[in-house]
Design an enzyme around this catalytic site. Sequence first.
Site, mmCIF file in Angstrom:
data_model
loop_
_atom_site.group_PDB
_atom_site.id
_atom_site.type_symbol
_atom_site.label_atom_id
_atom_site.label_comp_id
_atom_site.label_asym_id
_atom_site.label_seq_id
_atom_site.Cartn_x
_atom_site.Cartn_y
_atom_site.Cartn_z
ATOM 1 N N SER A 164 0.958 -1.235 0.029
ATOM 2 C CA SER A 164 -0.135 -0.098 -0.123
ATOM 3 C C SER A 164 0.852 1.250 0.006
ATOM 4 O O SER A 164 1.555 1.781 -0.970
ATOM 5 C CB SER A 164 -0.962 0.090 1.079
ATOM 6 O OG SER A 164 -1.825 0.810 1.270
ATOM 7 N N LYS A 197 -0.749 -4.261 -3.079
ATOM 8 C CA LYS A 197 -1.984 -3.531 -2.838
ATOM 9 C C LYS A 197 -2.156 -2.307 -3.522
ATOM 10 O O LYS A 197 -1.436 -1.289 -2.946
ATOM 11 C CB LYS A 197 -2.313 -3.579 -1.362
ATOM 12 C CG LYS A 197 -3.339 -2.769 -0.707
ATOM 13 C CD LYS A 197 -3.417 -2.732 0.667
ATOM 14 C CE LYS A 197 -4.940 -2.075 1.010
ATOM 15 N NZ LYS A 197 -5.435 -0.901 0.564
ATOM 16 N N GLN A 217 -9.133 2.920 -0.004
ATOM 17 C CA GLN A 217 -10.182 2.636 0.681
ATOM 18 C C GLN A 217 -10.621 4.169 1.351
ATOM 19 O O GLN A 217 -9.776 4.787 1.832
ATOM 20 C CB GLN A 217 -10.167 1.725 2.086
ATOM 21 C CG GLN A 217 -10.027 0.157 1.595
ATOM 22 C CD GLN A 217 -8.883 -0.063 0.735
ATOM 23 O OE1 GLN A 217 -7.693 -0.022 1.246
ATOM 24 N NE2 GLN A 217 -9.081 -0.698 -0.493
#
Length: 539
Positions: free
Chosen positions: A283, A308, A312
């Site tokens: 991420s 990733k 979100q």
Amino acid sequence: MKKILFIIACLCLATVQAQNSNNEALRKLQMAEFAITNLYVDKVDENKLVEEAIIRMLAQLDPHSTYNNAEEVKKMNEPLQGNFEGIGVQFQMIEDTLLVIQPVSNGPSEKVGILAGDRIVAVNDSAIAGVKMSTEDIMARLRGPKDSEVKLTVVRRGVDDSLFFTVKRDKIPILSLDASYMIQPQTGYIRVNRFGATTAEEFVKALKALQKKGMKDLILDLQGNGGGYLNAAIDLANEFLQQKELIVYTEGRAARRSDFFAKGTGNFKQGRLVVLVDEYSASASEIVTGAVQDWDRGVVVGRRTFGKGLVQRPLDLPDGSMIRLTVARYYTPSGRCIQKPYDNTANLDGRTGGEGGQEKYNQELTDRFNHGEMIHADSIHFADSLKVRTKRMERIVYGGGGIMPDFFVPIDTTRYTDYHRNLVAKGVVIKGVAKYIEKRRKELQNLYKKFEAFNEKFEIDDEMLAGLRTLADNEKIAFNEEQYSRSLPLIKTQLKALIARDLWDMNEYFQVMNATNSSVDQALKILNEGKYEETIKAE
């Protein structure tokens, strides 16, 4: 009968109201929930029904769209927000007793006189030692609102009577940086463990301190860093890039493209940079790594990152719970989406979802190991369609499943054995160090005034290893001579590093551990042997 007729009438009314919303799916959901709650043969927990429905809906999407209840949200946010409220001690549970490893510097416990090696046996006159209390329960008793007071009963080695302290709780920082030190003349090392609210501030402080010590080159360690706040990643990448250079952009079906550029205010825009990553770097770590690699600003060392590339958005619900819904993908400056596939039908751009692939997604790292990728760099093959070129030197890099390093470092399988894994999993290594330190803290402090002397001269002796074996036997870990011999160098390094941590801090822990870290060793070779300049143009 009248009650049932009334409920049916209400159900019809709910249906009419839902119809007015002009959404057939929503009408079905409302009708089902209303019917179950009011007509089902047994009483049901309406809140639980709704929670289960939300969880099942999110499971149809992607692995990172999740639901958390109010308590989970609170625990989840603490590490990223950068602080919690408590008494300020690092501790370890040893034989049902809380052993203080270190009080937080200038924290509430240190201020009242609690020392490393103290055993906390009671909180507010309630015993926590010898009562089989869980670590979570103990932490709940020690934590509390800022400025609230807690009474602690402490047993101290060499003192006959119990000691009593009243500690006023305060905000305790949770640091994003594990370590920062000069690893060799002119080369600094900084390890970031998460991307939280204070990460950029901590990094700049550490960076400037190293620059004052003569740092010209930097090793940035993001191994095991699972990510965190997007803004924290952007702020960290800004430290390395020139003004108006794109760091990352995000885009989704309902989310317009948003570009994030470097401001040109960074403190390390010049100088050689090596970024360390592994399969657990994810991420936000991949945002920083991708920006550095795409702009040919530094070299990347290690193994392919997690993959990733989904963004979100937290959606707060009235009861304090939260939905974290994937609303966009992020892309590196060269346009790479590094999200790995998350169902059986997905291509390497990870564009399709579904519950069916969740198990496969979760075991993907295991599959990498089984396929040999962790040991051989050429075991992974990307499609030509995923090929892109870096912004300055037009080097070939790939999207669609993590970021491939410029220099591959295989995972070291020679020192890791089942026997060693059991020692770590059952807490034997940690307990062995705690017992050793408890007996010899003052002796070690008198013998080694400075870490440098400890690092050079201290060795794990046979007595400590014998104690470790005894603890392992007590935990019913079957001894294996061959595996023990194979893991012995690693065991000794871990024991020495943990002792250094308990006597000093995490900086010293990583100085010991990094002496045997293959990726750190490779980074130093790249800087010292001209490989950096062979890969990208020197600044």
